[in-house]
Design a protein around this motif. Sequence first.
Motif, PDB file in Angstrom:
ATOM      1  N   ASP A 143       0.833  -0.908   0.029  1.00 31.15           N
ATOM      2  CA  ASP A 143      -0.104  -0.048  -0.225  1.00 31.15           C
ATOM      3  C   ASP A 143       0.928   1.222  -0.094  1.00 31.15           C
ATOM      4  OD1 ASP A 143      -2.360  -1.696   0.109  1.00 31.15           O
ATOM      5  OD2 ASP A 143      -2.472  -1.168   2.363  1.00 31.15           O
ATOM      6  N   ILE A 144       0.426   2.191  -0.728  1.00 31.52           N
ATOM      7  CA  ILE A 144       0.819   3.486  -0.721  1.00 31.52           C
ATOM      8  C   ILE A 144       0.191   4.459   0.312  1.00 31.52           C
ATOM      9  CG2 ILE A 144       1.753   5.578  -2.090  1.00 31.52           C
ATOM     10  CD1 ILE A 144       2.765   3.620  -4.259  1.00 31.52           C
ATOM     11  N   ASN A 145       0.441   5.239   0.991  1.00 35.49           N
ATOM     12  CA  ASN A 145      -0.346   6.027   1.832  1.00 35.49           C
ATOM     13  C   ASN A 145      -0.407   7.375   0.986  1.00 35.49           C
ATOM     14  OD1 ASN A 145      -1.410   7.860   3.710  1.00 35.49           O
ATOM     15  ND2 ASN A 145      -0.424   6.864   5.312  1.00 35.49           N
ATOM     16  N   PRO A 146      -1.641   7.555   0.428  1.00 35.13           N
ATOM     17  CA  PRO A 146      -1.721   8.685  -0.387  1.00 35.13           C
ATOM     18  C   PRO A 146      -1.833  10.120   0.609  1.00 35.13           C
ATOM     19  CG  PRO A 146      -3.946   7.683  -0.157  1.00 35.13           C
ATOM     20  CD  PRO A 146      -2.914   6.939   0.467  1.00 35.13           C
ATOM     21  N   PHE A 147      -2.120  10.108   1.821  1.00 32.72           N
ATOM     22  CA  PHE A 147      -1.998  11.267   2.838  1.00 32.72           C
ATOM     23  C   PHE A 147      -0.561  11.391   3.180  1.00 32.72           C
ATOM     24  CE2 PHE A 147      -6.278   9.343   3.025  1.00 32.72           C
ATOM     25  CZ  PHE A 147      -6.966  10.040   2.850  1.00 32.72           C
ATOM     26  N   LEU A 148       0.268  10.501   3.415  1.00 31.32           N
ATOM     27  CA  LEU A 148       1.386  10.730   3.813  1.00 31.32           C
ATOM     28  C   LEU A 148       2.378  11.244   2.531  1.00 31.32           C
ATOM     29  CD1 LEU A 148       4.122  10.420   5.409  1.00 31.32           C
ATOM     30  CD2 LEU A 148       4.442   7.842   4.548  1.00 31.32           C
ATOM     31  N   HIS A 149       2.132  10.623   1.095  1.00 33.96           N
ATOM     32  CA  HIS A 149       2.623  10.921   0.010  1.00 33.96           C
ATOM     33  C   HIS A 149       2.059  12.672  -0.157  1.00 33.96           C
ATOM     34  CE1 HIS A 149       4.182  10.585  -4.144  1.00 33.96           C
ATOM     35  NE2 HIS A 149       3.178  11.439  -4.491  1.00 33.96           N
ATOM     36  N   MET A 150       1.263  12.890  -0.182  1.00 39.21           N
ATOM     37  CA  MET A 150       0.720  14.521  -0.253  1.00 39.21           C
ATOM     38  C   MET A 150       1.226  15.243   0.810  1.00 39.21           C
ATOM     39  SD  MET A 150      -3.204  14.147  -1.916  1.00 39.21           S
ATOM     40  CE  MET A 150      -3.978  13.529  -0.633  1.00 39.21           C
ATOM     41  N   SER A 151       1.242  14.779   2.149  1.00 40.68           N
ATOM     42  CA  SER A 151       1.831  15.615   3.124  1.00 40.68           C
ATOM     43  C   SER A 151       3.359  15.997   2.774  1.00 40.68           C
ATOM     44  CB  SER A 151       1.700  14.799   4.561  1.00 40.68           C
ATOM     45  OG  SER A 151       0.395  14.966   4.806  1.00 40.68           O
ATOM     46  N   MET A 152       3.864  15.195   2.452  1.00 44.60           N
ATOM     47  CA  MET A 152       5.481  15.166   2.027  1.00 44.60           C
ATOM     48  C   MET A 152       5.745  16.199   0.882  1.00 44.60           C
ATOM     49  SD  MET A 152       7.047  11.335   2.722  1.00 44.60           S
ATOM     50  CE  MET A 152       8.562  11.962   2.644  1.00 44.60           C
ATOM     51  N   HIS A 153       4.558  16.150   0.066  1.00 40.09           N
ATOM     52  CA  HIS A 153       4.821  17.350  -1.218  1.00 40.09           C
ATOM     53  C   HIS A 153       4.640  18.695  -0.388  1.00 40.09           C
ATOM     54  CE1 HIS A 153       5.191  15.641  -5.130  1.00 40.09           C
ATOM     55  NE2 HIS A 153       4.171  14.713  -4.896  1.00 40.09           N
ATOM     56  N   VAL A 154       3.617  18.549   0.532  1.00 40.83           N
ATOM     57  CA  VAL A 154       3.312  20.081   1.162  1.00 40.83           C
ATOM     58  C   VAL A 154       4.755  20.538   2.030  1.00 40.83           C
ATOM     59  CG1 VAL A 154       1.898  21.187   3.115  1.00 40.83           C
ATOM     60  CG2 VAL A 154       0.766  19.726   1.322  1.00 40.83           C
TER      61      VAL A 154
END
Length: 146
Positions: A64-75
């Motif tokens: 699984d890829i955590n989309p919230f972690l991914h987007m949070s790291m972008h932020v």
Amino acid sequence: MFKPSREQARQLFFDTWRKYRQREILSGIETIALEVILLHPEYHHILDDAERYLDKDYLPEMGDINPFLHMSMHVAIKEQLSINQPIGICERFARLQKNSGDEHAAAHQMMECLAEMIWQAQRTQSAPDATIYFECLDRRLNSISQ
């Protein structure tokens, strides 16, 4: 330092997406979050269903890829770049972007190094160390240059 809970961090993305779709005014952080959301249309269906995904666990061992972690790291990266913190991050990002020819790809390279720094801090139970971050980024830049 603001340390949102998992639910608060996720709620930021759900609220931002809802406000965007309803044409409501966004706050500063929501504007940044929206930029990231728009780069990731593969997550839009998740953001359309807060009830289902707010508490969902994403297990890396299950692929699984955590989309919230991914987007949070972008932020986080966008915030770092907006104030050049740690000092020197903008120069490294510019070089990554020049080499890759793509801002999003450069951000993903930075994300891997940011994740390494965070993982090291968690492993050693210490504060994040920008030296680790920069060493990782410099290795990437050096491997591209050769």
